[in-house]
Motif scaffolding. Structure first.
Motif, PDB file in Angstrom:
ATOM      1  N   LEU A  57       0.839  -1.191   0.000  1.00 58.10           N
ATOM      2  CA  LEU A  57       0.000   0.000   0.000  1.00 58.10           C
ATOM      3  C   LEU A  57       0.878   1.246   0.000  1.00 58.10           C
ATOM      4  CD1 LEU A  57      -2.847   1.260   0.340  1.00 58.10           C
ATOM      5  CD2 LEU A  57      -2.450   1.153   2.800  1.00 58.10           C
ATOM      6  N   LYS A  58       0.522   2.234  -0.842  1.00 64.22           N
ATOM      7  CA  LYS A  58       1.244   3.509  -0.868  1.00 64.22           C
ATOM      8  C   LYS A  58       0.306   4.601  -0.385  1.00 64.22           C
ATOM      9  CE  LYS A  58       4.332   2.346  -4.627  1.00 64.22           C
ATOM     10  NZ  LYS A  58       4.869   2.763  -5.911  1.00 64.22           N
ATOM     11  N   VAL A  59       0.826   5.477   0.451  1.00 67.68           N
ATOM     12  CA  VAL A  59       0.025   6.565   1.008  1.00 67.68           C
ATOM     13  C   VAL A  59       0.904   7.809   1.125  1.00 67.68           C
ATOM     14  CG1 VAL A  59       0.513   5.850   3.381  1.00 67.68           C
ATOM     15  CG2 VAL A  59      -1.541   7.163   2.893  1.00 67.68           C
ATOM     16  N   SER A  60       0.302   8.969   0.894  1.00 69.91           N
ATOM     17  CA  SER A  60       1.067  10.208   1.010  1.00 69.91           C
ATOM     18  C   SER A  60       1.398  10.474   2.473  1.00 69.91           C
ATOM     19  CB  SER A  60       0.275  11.387   0.444  1.00 69.91           C
ATOM     20  OG  SER A  60      -0.814  11.690   1.294  1.00 69.91           O
ATOM     21  N   ALA A  61       2.435  11.252   2.698  1.00 76.83           N
ATOM     22  CA  ALA A  61       2.839  11.588   4.063  1.00 76.83           C
ATOM     23  C   ALA A  61       1.727  12.332   4.784  1.00 76.83           C
ATOM     24  CB  ALA A  61       4.118  12.417   4.046  1.00 76.83           C
ATOM     25  N   ALA A  62       1.019  13.217   4.073  1.00 77.50           N
ATOM     26  CA  ALA A  62      -0.078  13.969   4.699  1.00 77.50           C
ATOM     27  C   ALA A  62      -1.193  13.034   5.138  1.00 77.50           C
ATOM     28  CB  ALA A  62      -0.608  15.020   3.722  1.00 77.50           C
ATOM     29  N   GLU A  63      -1.572  12.100   4.256  1.00 83.54           N
ATOM     30  CA  GLU A  63      -2.621  11.130   4.601  1.00 83.54           C
ATOM     31  C   GLU A  63      -2.166  10.243   5.756  1.00 83.54           C
ATOM     32  OE1 GLU A  63      -5.884   8.517   4.733  1.00 83.54           O
ATOM     33  OE2 GLU A  63      -5.669  10.604   4.132  1.00 83.54           O
ATOM     34  N   PHE A  64      -0.918   9.842   5.735  1.00 79.34           N
ATOM     35  CA  PHE A  64      -0.371   9.011   6.813  1.00 79.34           C
ATOM     36  C   PHE A  64      -0.479   9.739   8.152  1.00 79.34           C
ATOM     37  CE2 PHE A  64       3.181   7.562   9.450  1.00 79.34           C
ATOM     38  CZ  PHE A  64       2.925   6.203   9.490  1.00 79.34           C
ATOM     39  N   GLN A  65      -0.111  11.018   8.172  1.00 80.34           N
ATOM     40  CA  GLN A  65      -0.169  11.796   9.414  1.00 80.34           C
ATOM     41  C   GLN A  65      -1.603  11.938   9.927  1.00 80.34           C
ATOM     42  OE1 GLN A  65       1.946  15.330   8.145  1.00 80.34           O
ATOM     43  NE2 GLN A  65       3.689  14.773   9.448  1.00 80.34           N
ATOM     44  N   ARG A  66      -2.550  12.124   9.015  1.00 83.52           N
ATOM     45  CA  ARG A  66      -3.956  12.285   9.421  1.00 83.52           C
ATOM     46  C   ARG A  66      -4.542  11.008  10.009  1.00 83.52           C
ATOM     47  NH1 ARG A  66      -4.182  15.500   4.730  1.00 83.52           N
ATOM     48  NH2 ARG A  66      -4.847  13.746   3.457  1.00 83.52           N
ATOM     49  N   ASN A  67      -4.056   9.857   9.525  1.00 82.37           N
ATOM     50  CA  ASN A  67      -4.653   8.574   9.923  1.00 82.37           C
ATOM     51  C   ASN A  67      -3.598   7.559  10.339  1.00 82.37           C
ATOM     52  OD1 ASN A  67      -7.576   9.003   9.241  1.00 82.37           O
ATOM     53  ND2 ASN A  67      -6.642   9.508   7.261  1.00 82.37           N
ATOM     54  N   ILE A  68      -2.653   7.984  11.161  1.00 81.96           N
ATOM     55  CA  ILE A  68      -1.526   7.121  11.513  1.00 81.96           C
ATOM     56  C   ILE A  68      -1.967   5.796  12.147  1.00 81.96           C
ATOM     57  CG2 ILE A  68      -1.091   8.235  13.740  1.00 81.96           C
ATOM     58  CD1 ILE A  68       1.929   7.756  13.162  1.00 81.96           C
ATOM     59  N   GLY A  69      -2.983   5.839  12.996  1.00 79.25           N
ATOM     60  CA  GLY A  69      -3.452   4.608  13.630  1.00 79.25           C
ATOM     61  C   GLY A  69      -3.955   3.592  12.617  1.00 79.25           C
ATOM     62  N   LYS A  70      -4.683   4.081  11.635  1.00 77.11           N
ATOM     63  CA  LYS A  70      -5.202   3.218  10.563  1.00 77.11           C
ATOM     64  C   LYS A  70      -4.048   2.522   9.844  1.00 77.11           C
ATOM     65  CE  LYS A  70      -7.380   3.663   6.021  1.00 77.11           C
ATOM     66  NZ  LYS A  70      -8.037   4.609   5.098  1.00 77.11           N
ATOM     67  N   TYR A  71      -3.024   3.298   9.489  1.00 77.32           N
ATOM     68  CA  TYR A  71      -1.911   2.728   8.732  1.00 77.32           C
ATOM     69  C   TYR A  71      -1.006   1.853   9.599  1.00 77.32           C
ATOM     70  CZ  TYR A  71      -3.786   5.548   5.079  1.00 77.32           C
ATOM     71  OH  TYR A  71      -4.651   6.074   4.154  1.00 77.32           O
ATOM     72  N   GLN A  72      -0.965   2.110  10.886  1.00 75.07           N
ATOM     73  CA  GLN A  72      -0.247   1.204  11.784  1.00 75.07           C
ATOM     74  C   GLN A  72      -0.952  -0.148  11.811  1.00 75.07           C
ATOM     75  OE1 GLN A  72      -0.235   3.768  15.291  1.00 75.07           O
ATOM     76  NE2 GLN A  72       2.008   3.737  15.256  1.00 75.07           N
ATOM     77  N   ASP A  73      -2.272  -0.136  11.841  1.00 71.95           N
ATOM     78  CA  ASP A  73      -3.023  -1.399  11.817  1.00 71.95           C
ATOM     79  C   ASP A  73      -2.799  -2.143  10.505  1.00 71.95           C
ATOM     80  OD1 ASP A  73      -4.026  -0.887  14.334  1.00 71.95           O
ATOM     81  OD2 ASP A  73      -5.970  -0.143  13.613  1.00 71.95           O
ATOM     82  N   ILE A  74      -2.821  -1.419   9.396  1.00 74.92           N
ATOM     83  CA  ILE A  74      -2.598  -2.052   8.094  1.00 74.92           C
ATOM     84  C   ILE A  74      -1.195  -2.642   8.022  1.00 74.92           C
ATOM     85  CG2 ILE A  74      -2.359  -1.597   5.610  1.00 74.92           C
ATOM     86  CD1 ILE A  74      -4.665   0.468   5.942  1.00 74.92           C
ATOM     87  N   ALA A  75      -0.217  -1.933   8.592  1.00 72.10           N
ATOM     88  CA  ALA A  75       1.178  -2.394   8.539  1.00 72.10           C
ATOM     89  C   ALA A  75       1.391  -3.698   9.296  1.00 72.10           C
ATOM     90  CB  ALA A  75       2.118  -1.317   9.074  1.00 72.10           C
ATOM     91  N   LEU A  76       0.455  -4.053  10.160  1.00 69.86           N
ATOM     92  CA  LEU A  76       0.548  -5.353  10.828  1.00 69.86           C
ATOM     93  C   LEU A  76       0.297  -6.490   9.840  1.00 69.86           C
ATOM     94  CD1 LEU A  76      -1.342  -4.550  14.149  1.00 69.86           C
ATOM     95  CD2 LEU A  76       1.140  -4.785  13.811  1.00 69.86           C
ATOM     96  N   ARG A  77      -0.382  -6.182   8.736  1.00 72.23           N
ATOM     97  CA  ARG A  77      -0.708  -7.188   7.722  1.00 72.23           C
ATOM     98  C   ARG A  77       0.124  -7.073   6.452  1.00 72.23           C
ATOM     99  NH1 ARG A  77      -5.421  -4.930   9.278  1.00 72.23           N
ATOM    100  NH2 ARG A  77      -5.767  -3.948   7.268  1.00 72.23           N
ATOM    101  N   GLU A  78       0.504  -5.834   6.099  1.00 67.28           N
ATOM    102  CA  GLU A  78       1.273  -5.606   4.874  1.00 67.28           C
ATOM    103  C   GLU A  78       2.068  -4.313   5.015  1.00 67.28           C
ATOM    104  OE1 GLU A  78      -0.812  -4.056   1.324  1.00 67.28           O
ATOM    105  OE2 GLU A  78      -2.628  -4.147   2.547  1.00 67.28           O
ATOM    106  N   PRO A  79       3.182  -4.197   4.281  1.00 57.76           N
ATOM    107  CA  PRO A  79       3.973  -2.967   4.346  1.00 57.76           C
ATOM    108  C   PRO A  79       3.178  -1.770   3.826  1.00 57.76           C
ATOM    109  CG  PRO A  79       5.221  -4.739   3.322  1.00 57.76           C
ATOM    110  CD  PRO A  79       3.809  -5.213   3.436  1.00 57.76           C
ATOM    111  N   VAL A  80       3.441  -0.605   4.394  1.00 64.11           N
ATOM    112  CA  VAL A  80       2.825   0.644   3.964  1.00 64.11           C
ATOM    113  C   VAL A  80       3.946   1.599   3.556  1.00 64.11           C
ATOM    114  CG1 VAL A  80       1.406   2.614   4.651  1.00 64.11           C
ATOM    115  CG2 VAL A  80       0.852   0.332   5.530  1.00 64.11           C
TER     116      VAL A  80
END
Length: 85
Positions: free
Chosen positions: A2-25
């Protein structure tokens, strides 16, 4: 991955931390990947299996004999062109 912009990552860091448990972000800046968030388990596996540099003193006599006696398999001839001048 999964690819995500730095701005989107900052807005939803918890979401992407959860996703990173299953696949790299991959976190991008100006469209270019800069960092990749992975799970701690995956990081430990990568780190454990990462090649390490050994000094000659680190080898046992048995290691040295094994290297000296090693011969390439017949299948390796298919790659000879990669090392020819």
């Amino acid at each position: 991955m999964l690819k995500v912009s730095a701005a989107e990552f900052q807005r939803n860091i918890g979401k992407y931390q959860d996703i990173a448990l299953r696949e790299p972000v991959a976190v991008t800046r100006n469209g270019r990947e800069g960092t990749v968030l992975i799970s701690a388990d995956e990081y430990r596996d990568l780190h454990k299996n990462y090649r390490r540099v050994m000094r000659l003193e680190d080898f046992t006599e048995e290691d040295i004999r094994a290297i000296e006696n090693a011969r390439p398999s017949p299948e390796s001839k298919a790659f000879d062109h990669e090392v020819e001048d």
